[in-house]
Motif scaffolding. Sequence first.
Motif, PDB file in Angstrom:
ATOM      1  N   SER A 119      74.519  77.348  78.208  1.00 61.68           N
ATOM      2  CA  SER A 119      73.496  76.319  78.420  1.00 61.68           C
ATOM      3  C   SER A 119      72.140  76.949  78.741  1.00 61.68           C
ATOM      4  CB  SER A 119      73.918  75.363  79.536  1.00 61.68           C
ATOM      5  OG  SER A 119      74.088  76.050  80.767  1.00 61.68           O
ATOM      6  N   ALA A 120      72.138  78.026  79.525  1.00 61.35           N
ATOM      7  CA  ALA A 120      70.881  78.716  79.836  1.00 61.35           C
ATOM      8  C   ALA A 120      70.248  79.284  78.574  1.00 61.35           C
ATOM      9  CB  ALA A 120      71.131  79.824  80.858  1.00 61.35           C
ATOM     10  N   CYS A 121      71.071  79.914  77.734  1.00 64.77           N
ATOM     11  CA  CYS A 121      70.565  80.458  76.467  1.00 64.77           C
ATOM     12  C   CYS A 121      69.973  79.349  75.601  1.00 64.77           C
ATOM     13  CB  CYS A 121      71.683  81.157  75.704  1.00 64.77           C
ATOM     14  SG  CYS A 121      72.228  82.721  76.428  1.00 64.77           S
ATOM     15  N   THR A 122      70.626  78.199  75.572  1.00 63.28           N
ATOM     16  CA  THR A 122      70.147  77.089  74.750  1.00 63.28           C
ATOM     17  C   THR A 122      68.786  76.592  75.228  1.00 63.28           C
ATOM     18  OG1 THR A 122      72.439  76.416  74.333  1.00 63.28           O
ATOM     19  CG2 THR A 122      70.718  74.796  73.856  1.00 63.28           C
ATOM     20  N   CYS A 123      68.609  76.466  76.532  1.00 61.70           N
ATOM     21  CA  CYS A 123      67.309  76.046  77.067  1.00 61.70           C
ATOM     22  C   CYS A 123      66.204  77.042  76.709  1.00 61.70           C
ATOM     23  CB  CYS A 123      67.394  75.881  78.587  1.00 61.70           C
ATOM     24  SG  CYS A 123      68.338  74.445  79.132  1.00 61.70           S
ATOM     25  N   VAL A 124      66.526  78.328  76.792  1.00 62.18           N
ATOM     26  CA  VAL A 124      65.506  79.347  76.517  1.00 62.18           C
ATOM     27  C   VAL A 124      65.096  79.331  75.050  1.00 62.18           C
ATOM     28  CG1 VAL A 124      65.041  81.831  76.453  1.00 62.18           C
ATOM     29  CG2 VAL A 124      66.187  80.823  78.441  1.00 62.18           C
ATOM     30  N   PHE A 125      66.075  79.258  74.132  1.00 62.76           N
ATOM     31  CA  PHE A 125      65.628  79.272  72.732  1.00 62.76           C
ATOM     32  C   PHE A 125      65.000  77.933  72.336  1.00 62.76           C
ATOM     33  CE2 PHE A 125      70.264  78.397  71.709  1.00 62.76           C
ATOM     34  CZ  PHE A 125      70.116  77.216  70.987  1.00 62.76           C
ATOM     35  N   GLY A 126      65.283  76.865  73.069  1.00 61.27           N
ATOM     36  CA  GLY A 126      64.568  75.615  72.838  1.00 61.27           C
ATOM     37  C   GLY A 126      63.105  75.732  73.229  1.00 61.27           C
ATOM     38  N   ILE A 127      62.853  76.395  74.355  1.00 66.44           N
ATOM     39  CA  ILE A 127      61.464  76.628  74.795  1.00 66.44           C
ATOM     40  C   ILE A 127      60.727  77.509  73.794  1.00 66.44           C
ATOM     41  CG2 ILE A 127      60.052  77.720  76.577  1.00 66.44           C
ATOM     42  CD1 ILE A 127      62.257  76.857  78.602  1.00 66.44           C
ATOM     43  N   GLY A 217      62.240  71.700  68.968  1.00 63.29           N
ATOM     44  CA  GLY A 217      62.237  72.417  70.241  1.00 63.29           C
ATOM     45  C   GLY A 217      62.528  71.501  71.414  1.00 63.29           C
ATOM     46  N   ILE A 218      61.892  70.334  71.432  1.00 63.19           N
ATOM     47  CA  ILE A 218      62.137  69.364  72.507  1.00 63.19           C
ATOM     48  C   ILE A 218      63.592  68.914  72.499  1.00 63.19           C
ATOM     49  CG2 ILE A 218      61.598  67.031  73.313  1.00 63.19           C
ATOM     50  CD1 ILE A 218      58.719  67.510  72.267  1.00 63.19           C
ATOM     51  N   ALA A 219      64.112  68.615  71.312  1.00 63.00           N
ATOM     52  CA  ALA A 219      65.508  68.180  71.206  1.00 63.00           C
ATOM     53  C   ALA A 219      66.463  69.263  71.707  1.00 63.00           C
ATOM     54  CB  ALA A 219      65.832  67.818  69.761  1.00 63.00           C
ATOM     55  N   THR A 220      66.167  70.520  71.412  1.00 64.26           N
ATOM     56  CA  THR A 220      67.025  71.622  71.832  1.00 64.26           C
ATOM     57  C   THR A 220      67.043  71.782  73.348  1.00 64.26           C
ATOM     58  OG1 THR A 220      66.639  72.801  69.754  1.00 64.26           O
ATOM     59  CG2 THR A 220      67.447  74.107  71.612  1.00 64.26           C
ATOM     60  N   ILE A 221      65.899  71.637  73.984  1.00 64.39           N
ATOM     61  CA  ILE A 221      65.837  71.734  75.446  1.00 64.39           C
ATOM     62  C   ILE A 221      66.705  70.655  76.090  1.00 64.39           C
ATOM     63  CG2 ILE A 221      64.329  71.555  77.457  1.00 64.39           C
ATOM     64  CD1 ILE A 221      62.069  72.702  75.640  1.00 64.39           C
TER      65      ILE A 221
END
Length: 472
Positions: A119-127, A217-221
């Motif tokens: 989940s942390a990795c997903t937030c970072v690549f979304g940003i 990007g917003i959707a990924t975050i």
Amino acid sequence: MEEKKGEVKTSLAGENGHTQRFLEDELDGSSASFRGIDEAALVRKIDLRLLPVLFIVYLAAFLDRVNISNALTMGLPKDLHLTKDQPNIALTMFFIPYVLFEIPSNIAMKKLTPHVWLSACTCVFGIAMLGQGFVKNFSGILGTRFILGLAEAGIFPGSFYLISFWYKREESQKRFTFFWCSVLIAGAFGGLLASAIANMNGVAGYKNWRWIFILEGIATIVIGVCSFFFITDFPDQAKWLTEEEREFVRHRTGHDKTPHRPIDMKDIGWFFTDLKRILGAFMYWGIVVPIYAYSYFAPTIIKTLGYSVVQTQLRSVIPFAAALVGCIIVAYLSDKIGMRFPFVAFGLALAIVGLGILMNVHHHFSVQFGALCLVAMGAFIAGIAIVCWYVMNLHGHLERSIGTAWMISFGNTGGILATFTFLAADAPYYKKGYSICMGSICLSAASTACYALLILRERRSSRAVAGVSYSL
């Protein structure tokens, strides 16, 4: 549960013939201990708890990785003043951290637990994806692509590593294919989404290609934040199962008979003493080149057939849809007969035929487009069959943690080559690009044949022991 009978000291010699490991023997009466568990209901429960969230996370990851291919047809190179091979260099930048950090990422996931790490990795690549929508120059696109690759490094191998501990070998192909289909859905959905966003040019003062990165990007975050609460951990850490269910899952998959301890450098050295484990990465490398070449350049190739920007994005969906259908059919048949090799060979053959047509047929748009569908179907079918075959022939946390990351990290160096296969100077025939893809698939085919022969030898070997088996 009855007491363990003891340990069996088993020699699993690698190339140097000196490696020894310990495996616990089968438990007497273990099947009787779990008579109160409905196995079919438990597997359905695992499917619903494990697979959908990983599917969504990797759909976002792959979409964020390849949506630049749509942006490249919408004016990104012109607006950022990219020249010559700079678009290809931007694609390559993603793979540098992506390749280097996959093994460390799997080790970190094991320590931090999957729901935290993924989940942390997903937030970072979304940003990073969101930031890509606001870049002003070549340096900006390089920086965001680097962060994107760094954060995504753990998603693909980590997910396969996690899934492999929840299912028996004969159940694995369908589950791996369900996860793999997120790639195909991302490719198809990316084309549909891009065709819609193409009409947003000038909205709020931003070009349409920027909206691709901003919206996704917003959707990924959002997905990253939600995934913290929904991603499950390994069976022995899953709090949504009872203690008896956790033990049963470990028993039915054979992971109650393998050591579970931290990985050190000696373990990594030991892993590479067996040629079978090394070959898996070469099988995957050879198929990664056409997979990424197609994923990144399908819109560019299709556009050379004379279509508009919107028509190009829409037509890029069709080969992904064909590949999706092929993968689903192969997953069912592969698990039904309990074999992977015939389906790897079938996928490789389809891709070779498709590339052969593209290398020799010009100015026949329908034939060329059909050949693109063959390449997409063959590459994606072979790709998931290779991953499932290799990963499920690894045993225990040690082998699977190192092995999944090794296969995918080395294999994804093929992505670096793929970013330079289809250069603008080679349009419209792209002979060099098709030739590189053909050569890489032939390497995959040769590695696959060698791997199959080694598996056959291992299955007939007197060194085969309880708890260590290999599938063909």
